[in-house]
Motif scaffolding. Structure first.
Motif, PDB file in Angstrom:
ATOM      1  N   GLU A   7       1.191  -1.015  -0.139  1.00 45.89           N
ATOM      2  CA  GLU A   7       0.344  -0.572  -0.036  1.00 45.89           C
ATOM      3  C   GLU A   7       0.590   1.241  -0.222  1.00 45.89           C
ATOM      4  O   GLU A   7       0.604   2.372  -0.441  1.00 45.89           O
ATOM      5  CB  GLU A   7      -0.874  -0.025   1.045  1.00 45.89           C
ATOM      6  CG  GLU A   7      -2.233  -0.951   1.257  1.00 45.89           C
ATOM      7  CD  GLU A   7      -3.154  -1.079   2.312  1.00 45.89           C
ATOM      8  OE1 GLU A   7      -3.805  -0.123   2.079  1.00 45.89           O
ATOM      9  OE2 GLU A   7      -3.170  -1.629   3.210  1.00 45.89           O
ATOM     10  N   ASN A   8       1.775   1.536   0.687  1.00 46.88           N
ATOM     11  CA  ASN A   8       3.139   2.745   0.406  1.00 46.88           C
ATOM     12  C   ASN A   8       3.539   2.775  -0.233  1.00 46.88           C
ATOM     13  O   ASN A   8       3.763   3.643  -1.435  1.00 46.88           O
ATOM     14  CB  ASN A   8       3.847   2.649   1.688  1.00 46.88           C
ATOM     15  CG  ASN A   8       3.712   2.177   3.380  1.00 46.88           C
ATOM     16  OD1 ASN A   8       2.548   2.738   3.333  1.00 46.88           O
ATOM     17  ND2 ASN A   8       4.314   1.284   4.096  1.00 46.88           N
ATOM     18  N   GLU A   9       3.606   2.079  -1.427  1.00 44.66           N
ATOM     19  CA  GLU A   9       4.354   1.864  -2.874  1.00 44.66           C
ATOM     20  C   GLU A   9       3.908   2.114  -3.707  1.00 44.66           C
ATOM     21  O   GLU A   9       3.750   2.097  -5.305  1.00 44.66           O
ATOM     22  CB  GLU A   9       5.219   0.435  -2.801  1.00 44.66           C
ATOM     23  CG  GLU A   9       6.476   1.422  -2.046  1.00 44.66           C
ATOM     24  CD  GLU A   9       8.412   0.623  -1.578  1.00 44.66           C
ATOM     25  OE1 GLU A   9       8.191  -0.402  -2.977  1.00 44.66           O
ATOM     26  OE2 GLU A   9       9.043   0.159  -1.050  1.00 44.66           O
ATOM     27  N   ASP A  18      -0.577   4.381 -10.206  1.00 42.89           N
ATOM     28  CA  ASP A  18      -0.453   5.769 -10.329  1.00 42.89           C
ATOM     29  C   ASP A  18      -1.026   7.031  -9.126  1.00 42.89           C
ATOM     30  O   ASP A  18      -0.513   8.149  -8.565  1.00 42.89           O
ATOM     31  CB  ASP A  18      -0.803   6.204 -11.362  1.00 42.89           C
ATOM     32  CG  ASP A  18       0.294   5.886 -12.675  1.00 42.89           C
ATOM     33  OD1 ASP A  18       1.581   6.073 -12.104  1.00 42.89           O
ATOM     34  OD2 ASP A  18      -0.371   5.546 -13.343  1.00 42.89           O
ATOM     35  N   ASN A  19      -2.231   5.494  -8.368  1.00 46.43           N
ATOM     36  CA  ASN A  19      -2.816   6.654  -7.819  1.00 46.43           C
ATOM     37  C   ASN A  19      -3.711   5.892  -6.932  1.00 46.43           C
ATOM     38  O   ASN A  19      -3.802   4.809  -6.995  1.00 46.43           O
ATOM     39  CB  ASN A  19      -3.794   7.672  -8.011  1.00 46.43           C
ATOM     40  CG  ASN A  19      -5.048   7.075  -8.921  1.00 46.43           C
ATOM     41  OD1 ASN A  19      -5.495   6.397  -8.784  1.00 46.43           O
ATOM     42  ND2 ASN A  19      -4.688   7.131 -10.096  1.00 46.43           N
ATOM     43  N   ILE A  20      -4.008   5.678  -5.465  1.00 51.20           N
ATOM     44  CA  ILE A  20      -4.687   5.019  -4.580  1.00 51.20           C
ATOM     45  C   ILE A  20      -5.824   4.985  -5.148  1.00 51.20           C
ATOM     46  O   ILE A  20      -6.628   3.085  -4.931  1.00 51.20           O
ATOM     47  CB  ILE A  20      -4.300   6.207  -2.807  1.00 51.20           C
ATOM     48  CG1 ILE A  20      -4.853   4.567  -2.174  1.00 51.20           C
ATOM     49  CG2 ILE A  20      -5.464   6.887  -3.501  1.00 51.20           C
ATOM     50  CD1 ILE A  20      -3.939   3.376  -1.431  1.00 51.20           C
ATOM     51  N   TRP A  27      -7.190  -3.604  -6.791  1.00 45.38           N
ATOM     52  CA  TRP A  27      -6.947  -4.909  -5.365  1.00 45.38           C
ATOM     53  C   TRP A  27      -8.364  -5.222  -4.814  1.00 45.38           C
ATOM     54  O   TRP A  27      -8.552  -6.701  -4.942  1.00 45.38           O
ATOM     55  CB  TRP A  27      -6.212  -3.671  -4.512  1.00 45.38           C
ATOM     56  CG  TRP A  27      -6.600  -4.542  -3.113  1.00 45.38           C
ATOM     57  CD1 TRP A  27      -6.593  -5.903  -2.833  1.00 45.38           C
ATOM     58  CD2 TRP A  27      -6.219  -3.884  -1.975  1.00 45.38           C
ATOM     59  NE1 TRP A  27      -5.800  -6.195  -1.271  1.00 45.38           N
ATOM     60  CE2 TRP A  27      -6.139  -4.231  -0.590  1.00 45.38           C
ATOM     61  CE3 TRP A  27      -5.720  -2.245  -1.381  1.00 45.38           C
ATOM     62  CZ2 TRP A  27      -5.334  -4.266   0.469  1.00 45.38           C
ATOM     63  CZ3 TRP A  27      -5.847  -2.156   0.357  1.00 45.38           C
ATOM     64  CH2 TRP A  27      -5.263  -3.653   0.718  1.00 45.38           C
ATOM     65  N   TYR A  28      -9.613  -4.626  -5.050  1.00 40.61           N
ATOM     66  CA  TYR A  28     -10.842  -5.544  -4.953  1.00 40.61           C
ATOM     67  C   TYR A  28     -11.347  -6.160  -6.240  1.00 40.61           C
ATOM     68  O   TYR A  28     -11.440  -7.040  -5.412  1.00 40.61           O
ATOM     69  CB  TYR A  28     -12.144  -3.522  -4.834  1.00 40.61           C
ATOM     70  CG  TYR A  28     -13.565  -4.702  -4.602  1.00 40.61           C
ATOM     71  CD1 TYR A  28     -14.073  -4.634  -3.080  1.00 40.61           C
ATOM     72  CD2 TYR A  28     -14.335  -4.797  -5.419  1.00 40.61           C
ATOM     73  CE1 TYR A  28     -14.568  -5.682  -3.317  1.00 40.61           C
ATOM     74  CE2 TYR A  28     -15.158  -4.760  -5.288  1.00 40.61           C
ATOM     75  CZ  TYR A  28     -15.773  -5.550  -4.088  1.00 40.61           C
ATOM     76  OH  TYR A  28     -16.928  -5.944  -3.925  1.00 40.61           O
ATOM     77  N   ALA A  29     -11.062  -6.037  -6.987  1.00 36.50           N
ATOM     78  CA  ALA A  29     -11.375  -6.709  -8.063  1.00 36.50           C
ATOM     79  C   ALA A  29     -10.532  -7.908  -7.752  1.00 36.50           C
ATOM     80  O   ALA A  29     -11.325  -8.877  -8.177  1.00 36.50           O
ATOM     81  CB  ALA A  29     -11.434  -6.079  -9.736  1.00 36.50           C
TER      82      ALA A  29
END
Length: 60
Positions: A7-9, A18-20, A27-29
């Motif tokens: 999560e940090n990288e 490129d973005n959270i 991640w969810y998928a």
């Protein structure tokens, strides 16, 4: 299966995001499909990333 993510990288299986928002969407998928028994490859992660970034750009 434990998904290799940082999560940090903002990386999933070595694929950098490129973005959270995009990171969490992929991640969810992935996680919901892993529950069903699917084992993703790095190429799968990259394909999902490309799809989500295309969708995100379309609606900006």
């Amino acid at each position: 299966m434990k998904l290799d993510l940082n999560e940090n990288e903002l990386t999933i299986m070595g694929v950098k995001f490129d973005n959270i928002k995009d990171f969490k969407s992929v991640w969810y998928a992935l996680s919901t499909n892993i529950i069903e028994g699917w084992i993703p490859s790095t190429n799968d992660v990259l394909e999902l990333k490309n799809k989500i970034t295309t969708i995100t750009k379309k609606y900006e």
